[in-house]
Design a protein around this motif. Structure first.
Motif, PDB file in Angstrom:
ATOM      1  N   ALA A  59      41.742  44.865  48.157  1.00 51.19           N
ATOM      2  CA  ALA A  59      41.067  46.040  48.016  1.00 51.19           C
ATOM      3  C   ALA A  59      41.506  46.893  46.879  1.00 51.19           C
ATOM      4  CB  ALA A  59      41.641  46.738  49.293  1.00 51.19           C
ATOM      5  N   ALA A  62      39.635  45.197  43.862  1.00 53.26           N
ATOM      6  CA  ALA A  62      38.130  45.501  43.816  1.00 53.26           C
ATOM      7  C   ALA A  62      37.873  47.142  43.271  1.00 53.26           C
ATOM      8  CB  ALA A  62      37.651  45.455  45.230  1.00 53.26           C
ATOM      9  N   GLU A  63      38.772  47.946  43.814  1.00 52.27           N
ATOM     10  CA  GLU A  63      38.641  49.292  43.564  1.00 52.27           C
ATOM     11  C   GLU A  63      38.757  49.534  41.913  1.00 52.27           C
ATOM     12  OE1 GLU A  63      39.927  53.712  44.536  1.00 52.27           O
ATOM     13  OE2 GLU A  63      41.001  52.034  45.185  1.00 52.27           O
ATOM     14  N   MET A  67      34.179  47.723  42.346  1.00 50.38           N
ATOM     15  CA  MET A  67      33.337  46.955  43.226  1.00 50.38           C
ATOM     16  C   MET A  67      33.899  47.221  44.529  1.00 50.38           C
ATOM     17  SD  MET A  67      33.309  43.123  41.457  1.00 50.38           S
ATOM     18  CE  MET A  67      32.747  42.936  39.853  1.00 50.38           C
ATOM     19  N   THR A  68      33.007  46.708  45.418  1.00 56.41           N
ATOM     20  CA  THR A  68      33.523  46.777  46.887  1.00 56.41           C
ATOM     21  C   THR A  68      34.486  45.650  47.153  1.00 56.41           C
ATOM     22  OG1 THR A  68      31.838  45.289  47.794  1.00 56.41           O
ATOM     23  CG2 THR A  68      31.285  47.794  47.848  1.00 56.41           C
ATOM     24  N   PRO A  69      35.112  45.521  48.261  1.00 57.43           N
ATOM     25  CA  PRO A  69      36.343  44.350  48.367  1.00 57.43           C
ATOM     26  C   PRO A  69      35.281  42.984  48.566  1.00 57.43           C
ATOM     27  CG  PRO A  69      36.788  46.031  49.643  1.00 57.43           C
ATOM     28  CD  PRO A  69      35.428  46.433  49.172  1.00 57.43           C
ATOM     29  N   GLN A  70      33.979  43.016  49.183  1.00 51.94           N
ATOM     30  CA  GLN A  70      33.501  41.786  49.249  1.00 51.94           C
ATOM     31  C   GLN A  70      32.694  41.491  47.849  1.00 51.94           C
ATOM     32  OE1 GLN A  70      32.976  39.988  52.453  1.00 51.94           O
ATOM     33  NE2 GLN A  70      32.705  38.529  50.782  1.00 51.94           N
ATOM     34  N   GLU A  71      32.076  42.234  47.125  1.00 49.16           N
ATOM     35  CA  GLU A  71      31.643  42.056  45.858  1.00 49.16           C
ATOM     36  C   GLU A  71      32.724  41.428  44.854  1.00 49.16           C
ATOM     37  OE1 GLU A  71      28.191  45.622  45.649  1.00 49.16           O
ATOM     38  OE2 GLU A  71      30.052  45.971  44.833  1.00 49.16           O
ATOM     39  N   TRP A  72      33.928  41.901  45.005  1.00 49.01           N
ATOM     40  CA  TRP A  72      34.886  41.487  44.377  1.00 49.01           C
ATOM     41  C   TRP A  72      35.100  39.954  44.420  1.00 49.01           C
ATOM     42  CZ3 TRP A  72      37.293  41.244  39.678  1.00 49.01           C
ATOM     43  CH2 TRP A  72      38.633  40.777  39.473  1.00 49.01           C
ATOM     44  N   THR A  98      36.852  35.602  54.250  1.00 44.40           N
ATOM     45  CA  THR A  98      35.655  36.465  54.754  1.00 44.40           C
ATOM     46  C   THR A  98      34.632  35.853  55.573  1.00 44.40           C
ATOM     47  OG1 THR A  98      34.596  36.198  52.613  1.00 44.40           O
ATOM     48  CG2 THR A  98      36.143  38.192  53.054  1.00 44.40           C
ATOM     49  N   TRP A 222      40.302  47.062  54.951  1.00 46.28           N
ATOM     50  CA  TRP A 222      39.725  45.534  54.616  1.00 46.28           C
ATOM     51  C   TRP A 222      40.569  44.505  55.147  1.00 46.28           C
ATOM     52  CZ3 TRP A 222      35.688  43.539  53.299  1.00 46.28           C
ATOM     53  CH2 TRP A 222      35.634  42.191  52.430  1.00 46.28           C
TER      54      TRP A 222
END
Length: 529
Positions: A59, A62-63, A67-72, A98, A222
């Motif tokens: 998490a 990603a930050e 990005m969001t965690p899923q995008e990352w 995921t 997350w």
């Protein structure tokens, strides 16, 4: 379901806070070599690798990248898959935590754990290492700080980085209840942890006393939700370890999933780095005991890769700040993919730390691959083309010769090393045949025999013996270097043998047929200068 025996091998699932590196590639190739070897010896192999996508560390990464965690996670997956493809990794499955199948399996695990009585709700107040995703007690931190002379610094006992103080409501796993059962496991199955010297570390940790483990988090979201308690997400290791069962049908509905799980579980071998040995050899078996599931047969923990300073000769930790970090791409560019695989699997002992250097890589490549193996292929095929119009000659069947003597019992010697993941020792057994074949060329002098028509039969035997030595060596080197081994077989007309599932039979001396087409081709391993 296959009638072959199952062999299930896994790598760790890799954190996606950074791109794949030499260490992750090292773990993956170790598993790949064993998977290829087992397929060739008659097993129905399941080879799993993947990505660990949950947790605070992911998490935060990603930050940091906006990005969001899923995008990352989605941006990192292709990096792993592309590198594994380039390194000829033959995994049968690539799991991401995921995925819905993992979400379903982890929630099923929570329900089973609740039924077992080995979890309870409480509050956690202690230290947490975000990079390692590990909890530590006050006592553990104090002892570590005192030992390194940094009293009061609150640094991670494992990685020396600053810890975070965590206070939150949590579900706990009764890890302490399994101390005696774990020690009994180690006594009754001393090969559960491999290499055997790693067992001492695991046993000592358990004997020092186990604390119950916080297995849910509430300070971030997350992660996989706890099904019976809103606001709680699964502690990343409780999630990650479950992946090994998820991939073979755990928690899935239907007869097919149940049959797959019955066939595949337990895993035969988990390949892990030594830094995560406690999770796999303490927490994971305790979780399985709580669930009433079978335990994996072996956990093999390899060491770290370090960099040998070419000037001082000393091993140094690899890091960007030191300027000595080596990326997989750099090694591939120097050695090629097959040279990369051979070097790391034969010159670095899997169970211990290994100091690598470009100088040593070049030395091993030139000595074993260019000068010995590649040279044997080129010279032998060239002489077959020159003296027998590019076809394997007829030979005197059953005639004793130096190469058949070296090949006698070779498979058994090789297999004993491969079974133990001692790849360097296995390669040495094969290199003995290769070295013997190169010496055989010099001793028998085919170029002299070719000048005397009366010795045509002797010349045919020499060339046939050399090609047979190549055939057997290619089979045995196949798990380490699949592409060049397949190419070696193709050049002597034996490409159809490349997919054998009876390696022992394939390596029996005397099977090379006469009249097969032989090609020379470019040097398979051009010498590095």
């Amino acid at each position: 379901m296959s009638t072959k025996p199952s062999y299930y091998i896994t790598t760790p699932i890799y954190y996606v806070n950074a791109a794949p590196h030499l260490g992750t590639a090292y773990s993956t190739i170790i598993a790949d070599v064993q998977a290829r070897y087992r397929r060739a010896t008659g097993y129905n192999v399941k080879f799993l690798t993947g990505m660990d996508e949950h947790g605070q560390k992911v998490a935060e990464a990603a930050e940091k990248h906006g990005m969001t965690p899923q995008e990352w996670c989605d941006s990192q997956a292709p990096l792993f898959k592309e590198l594994w493809g380039e390194l000829e990794i033959s995994n049968d499955d690539f799991i991401r935590t995921t995925e819905e199948r993992q979400n379903r399996a982890v929630q099923y695990l929570w329900e089973r754990m609740q039924e077992s009585g080995y979890i309870y709700k409480g509050s956690y107040d202690g230290w947490y290492c975000v990079p390692d995703e590990t909890f530590f007690t006050e006592t553990q931190v104090e002892k570590a700080d005192e030992a390194r002379g940094t009293k009061g610094a609150h640094l991670c006992p494992d990685c020396d980085r600053p810890l975070e103080r965590v206070q939150e409501e949590s579900w706990f796993f009764k890890l302490s209840a399994f101390q005696d059962r774990l020690l009994k496991l180690y006594d009754e199955h001393p090969d559960f942890v491999q290499p055997d010297f790693r067992m001492n570390e695991v046993r000592s940790f358990v004997e020092s006393g186990l604390q119950d483990l916080s297995v849910s988090r509430t300070t971030f979201d997350w992660g996989i939700p706890v099904p019976f308690d809103d606001g709680h997400v699964t502690y990343v290791w409780f999630d990650a370890l479950t992946n090994y069962m998820t991939a073979v049908g755990y928690g899935a509905d239907g007869d097919e999933a149940a049959a797959d799980f019955a066939y595949r579980w337990p895993a035969h071998t988990h390949i892990v780095g030594k830094d995560i040995i406690r999770f796999h050899c303490v927490i994971w078996p305790a979780m399985l005991m709580a669930l009433g599931e079978a335990l994996p047969e072996h956990v093999f923990a390899h060491g770290f890769l370090t960099v040998k300073n070419e000037e001082t000769g000393k091993a140094e930790k690899m890091s960007k700040s030191r300027g000595n970090a080596i990326a997989p791409r750099e090694v591939i560019e120097k050695l090629g993919v097959e040279g990369y695989r051979y070097y790391f699997m034969t010159d670095v002992t899997p169970g211990t730390d290994g100091a690598i250097s470009f100088g040593r890589m070049e030395q091993v490549y030139n000595a074993d691959l260019a000068n010995s193996w590649g040279n044997l292929i080129s010279r032998s095929t060239n002489m077959c083309i020159k003296y027998f119009e590019g076809h394997t000659p007829e030979h005197t069947a059953g005639a004793e010769n130096p190469l058949s003597q070296v090949a006698a019992g070779l498979f058994d010697r090789y297999a004993a090393k491969m079974d133990a993941l001692a790849y360097g020792d296995a390669a040495k057994e094969v290199m003995e045949l290769i070295h013997a074949a190169n010496h055989y060329i010099e001793d028998s002098e085919p170029w002299t025999l070719a000048k005397d028509p009366a010795k045509a039969g002797e010349l045919a035997d020499v060339i046939w013996n050399l090609l047979e030595a190549i055939r057997i060596s290619a089979h045995l080197l196949m798990p380490l270097m699949p592409s060049t081994s397949t190419e070696a077989l193709r050049r002597i007309g034996c490409e159809a043998e490349a997919g054998t599932d009876d390696l022992r039979a394939a390596c029996a001396w005397g099977q090379l047929a006469a009249g097969l087409p032989v090609e020379k081709g470019d040097p398979p391993f051009p010498r590095l200068v």
